[in-house]
Design a protein around this motif. Structure first.
Motif, PDB file in Angstrom:
ATOM      1  N   UNK A   1       0.956  -1.346   0.110  1.00 47.33           N
ATOM      2  CA  UNK A   1       0.105   0.035  -0.108  1.00 47.33           C
ATOM      3  C   UNK A   1       0.949   1.192   0.044  1.00 47.33           C
ATOM      4  N   UNK A   2       1.978   1.297   0.779  1.00 43.08           N
ATOM      5  CA  UNK A   2       2.733   2.580   0.789  1.00 43.08           C
ATOM      6  C   UNK A   2       3.488   2.685  -0.379  1.00 43.08           C
ATOM      7  N   UNK A   3       3.767   1.473  -1.097  1.00 41.25           N
ATOM      8  CA  UNK A   3       4.696   1.375  -2.348  1.00 41.25           C
ATOM      9  C   UNK A   3       3.731   2.351  -3.160  1.00 41.25           C
ATOM     10  N   UNK A   4       2.419   1.867  -3.378  1.00 40.74           N
ATOM     11  CA  UNK A   4       1.489   2.185  -4.574  1.00 40.74           C
ATOM     12  C   UNK A   4       1.227   3.877  -4.190  1.00 40.74           C
ATOM     13  N   UNK A   5       1.112   3.960  -2.925  1.00 39.10           N
ATOM     14  CA  UNK A   5       0.925   5.686  -2.579  1.00 39.10           C
ATOM     15  C   UNK A   5       2.001   6.389  -3.137  1.00 39.10           C
ATOM     16  N   UNK A   6       3.430   5.808  -2.924  1.00 42.78           N
ATOM     17  CA  UNK A   6       4.340   6.710  -3.290  1.00 42.78           C
ATOM     18  C   UNK A   6       4.419   7.011  -4.833  1.00 42.78           C
ATOM     19  N   UNK A   7       4.102   5.914  -5.576  1.00 42.63           N
ATOM     20  CA  UNK A   7       3.943   6.125  -6.876  1.00 42.63           C
ATOM     21  C   UNK A   7       2.696   6.977  -7.410  1.00 42.63           C
ATOM     22  N   UNK A   8       1.898   7.145  -6.743  1.00 41.54           N
ATOM     23  CA  UNK A   8       0.742   8.077  -6.845  1.00 41.54           C
ATOM     24  C   UNK A   8       1.283   9.554  -6.815  1.00 41.54           C
ATOM     25  N   UNK A   9       2.128   9.871  -5.919  1.00 42.32           N
ATOM     26  CA  UNK A   9       2.563  10.940  -5.556  1.00 42.32           C
ATOM     27  C   UNK A   9       3.499  11.335  -6.762  1.00 42.32           C
ATOM     28  N   UNK A  10       4.414  10.309  -7.033  1.00 43.47           N
ATOM     29  CA  UNK A  10       4.993  11.012  -8.183  1.00 43.47           C
ATOM     30  C   UNK A  10       4.358  11.082  -9.558  1.00 43.47           C
ATOM     31  N   UNK A  11       3.358  10.414  -9.860  1.00 41.38           N
ATOM     32  CA  UNK A  11       2.565  10.641 -10.987  1.00 41.38           C
ATOM     33  C   UNK A  11       1.806  11.832 -10.909  1.00 41.38           C
ATOM     34  N   UNK A  12       1.123  12.198  -9.874  1.00 39.00           N
ATOM     35  CA  UNK A  12       0.430  13.606  -9.716  1.00 39.00           C
ATOM     36  C   UNK A  12       1.159  14.660  -9.141  1.00 39.00           C
ATOM     37  N   UNK A  13       2.322  14.528  -8.526  1.00 34.06           N
ATOM     38  CA  UNK A  13       3.273  15.724  -8.143  1.00 34.06           C
ATOM     39  C   UNK A  13       4.074  16.209  -9.050  1.00 34.06           C
ATOM     40  N   UNK A  14       4.738  15.542  -9.790  1.00 35.88           N
ATOM     41  CA  UNK A  14       5.750  15.797 -11.047  1.00 35.88           C
ATOM     42  C   UNK A  14       5.199  16.953 -11.769  1.00 35.88           C
ATOM     43  N   UNK A  15       3.805  16.787 -12.587  1.00 33.16           N
ATOM     44  CA  UNK A  15       3.176  17.694 -13.175  1.00 33.16           C
ATOM     45  C   UNK A  15       2.852  19.177 -12.393  1.00 33.16           C
TER      46      UNK A  15
ATOM     47  N   UNK B   1       4.697  20.047  -9.756  1.00 34.92           N
ATOM     48  CA  UNK B   1       5.757  20.752  -9.572  1.00 34.92           C
ATOM     49  C   UNK B   1       6.453  21.443 -10.740  1.00 34.92           C
ATOM     50  N   UNK B   2       6.223  20.967 -11.799  1.00 38.56           N
ATOM     51  CA  UNK B   2       6.529  21.605 -13.097  1.00 38.56           C
ATOM     52  C   UNK B   2       5.966  22.612 -13.366  1.00 38.56           C
ATOM     53  N   UNK B   3       4.405  22.809 -13.174  1.00 37.76           N
ATOM     54  CA  UNK B   3       3.808  23.910 -13.265  1.00 37.76           C
ATOM     55  C   UNK B   3       3.932  24.929 -12.314  1.00 37.76           C
TER      56      UNK B   3
ATOM     57  N   UNK C   1      -3.497  20.481 -12.965  1.00 35.79           N
ATOM     58  CA  UNK C   1      -2.222  19.892 -11.929  1.00 35.79           C
ATOM     59  C   UNK C   1      -2.520  20.269 -10.628  1.00 35.79           C
ATOM     60  N   UNK C   2      -2.989  21.293 -10.175  1.00 34.65           N
ATOM     61  CA  UNK C   2      -3.547  21.472  -8.939  1.00 34.65           C
ATOM     62  C   UNK C   2      -4.262  20.703  -8.405  1.00 34.65           C
TER      63      UNK C   2
END
Length: 317
Positions: A239-253, A255-257, A284-285
């Motif tokens: 669960x923690x691993x999948x949540x970490x990937x969710x952060x990467x997918x949603x937060x990189x755009x 952060x870029x914006x 993105x927000x």
């Protein structure tokens, strides 16, 4: 040509409002259901004494505040165009403070829950003794909340509803606040999650190798029968691993914006480009709220033990 560009701009501006109304409202409802589910789950008699449950319980409380003040005011202001933040100074100050404070508090609690999980499966007793300590978890939660208050407390004083906008004190502080937000809210979460995701993957590999040992005839076999609580703990890693990937997918755009908008804020732009960037910014927000809204659902999908705890709660009710 100008009429066409103006028409596209109008359509894109309308899309920005609709994103906040429909996608924002969906996240608000899903997030509240998820927060209540996590509060029920991590306060259950089976889990409440676990250190990671303490972190994830208080993360859910912080998320509840995040959704019902930060996201709700966003939907009202940017979706339904009700000027509550630009009209009321107190709401302006509270909103900009809680936007960063509750965000970082939730991320910190999630990170400490992950670290606790990593420590609990280490070979060395020196590291394992720091895991699953409920008293330490409570202290860390209090310290985190206070530290982030010190980091972002200036927003309660130096922001105000002025000239139809909720804005920081102009000059040096405006620059400081913008880059402070970029560092803590846009750069730190994905960076920390990349590190934690990598450590979790390495940890899963190490634990899998240690759980299998050769029998007398050389074939592998499981060493021990695990209890229901141990099985829940082990599934927590997924669960923690999948949540970490969710952060990467949603937060990189996101952060870029955020970095792009601060770097190009004084560059001349056409009306059409401003409208295009507005849609991207709103999307993105809103996506950045997905991590907080998805926690409960990821937990339930990946962990049969967590599903049983929720079923027990509703059977007793």
């Amino acid at each position: 040509m100008n009429d066409t560009a103006s028409s596209y701009s109008s359509i894109l501006i309308a899309v920005s409002y609709q994103l906040n109304i429909y996608f924002g409202s969906f996240l608000l409802v899903a997030g509240n259901i998820g927060c209540m589910g996590n509060i029920i789950l991590f306060r259950s008699p089976t889990l409440r004494a676990r250190a990671y449950s303490i972190y994830l319980f208080w993360e859910a409380v912080s998320d509840f505040l995040y959704f019902n003040f930060v996201l709700m005011t966003r939907v009202l202001q940017r979706g339904f165009r009700i000027p509550i933040l630009t009209r009321y100074d107190v709401l302006c100050k509270l909103r900009v403070f809680l936007t960063d404070w509750s965000n970082q508090v939730s991320f910190s609690f999630f990170a400490f829950a992950t670290i606790d999980r990593l420590l609990s499966t280490q070979r060395s007793n020196k590291y394992r003794q720091w895991s699953n300590r409920a008293d330490l978890a409570l202290k860390i939660c209090l310290i985190c909340a206070f530290v982030w208050l010190l980091v972002f407390g200036h927003r309660l004083i130096l922001y105000s509803a002025t000239k139809g906008a909720c804005i920081p004190l102009p000059g040096f502080y405006a620059y400081f606040d913008a880059y402070n937000e970029i560092f803590f809210k846009a750069i730190c979460p994905p960076t920390v999650m990349i590190i934690l995701a990598y450590l979790l993957i390495q940890n899963v590999r190490g634990v899998s190798q240690r759980q299998i040992a050769p029998t007398s005839n050389g074939t592998p076999a499981n060493l021990t029968q695990r209890s229901a609580l141990q099985l829940m703990d082990s599934r927590l890693t997924l669960m923690l691993m999948l949540q970490s990937f969710v952060v990467l997918i949603t937060y990189i755009p996101f952060a870029t914006q955020l970095m792009y908008s601060n770097i190009t804020q004084y560059c001349p732009k056409s009306t059409l480009r401003n409208a295009q960037e507005s849609v991207f910014a709103e999307l993105t927000h809103l996506l950045s709220y997905t991590f907080f809204a998805s926690s409960f659902y990821v937990s339930i999908i990946t962990n049969v033990g967590f599903r049983r705890q929720i079923k027990k709660f509703f059977k007793k009710s």
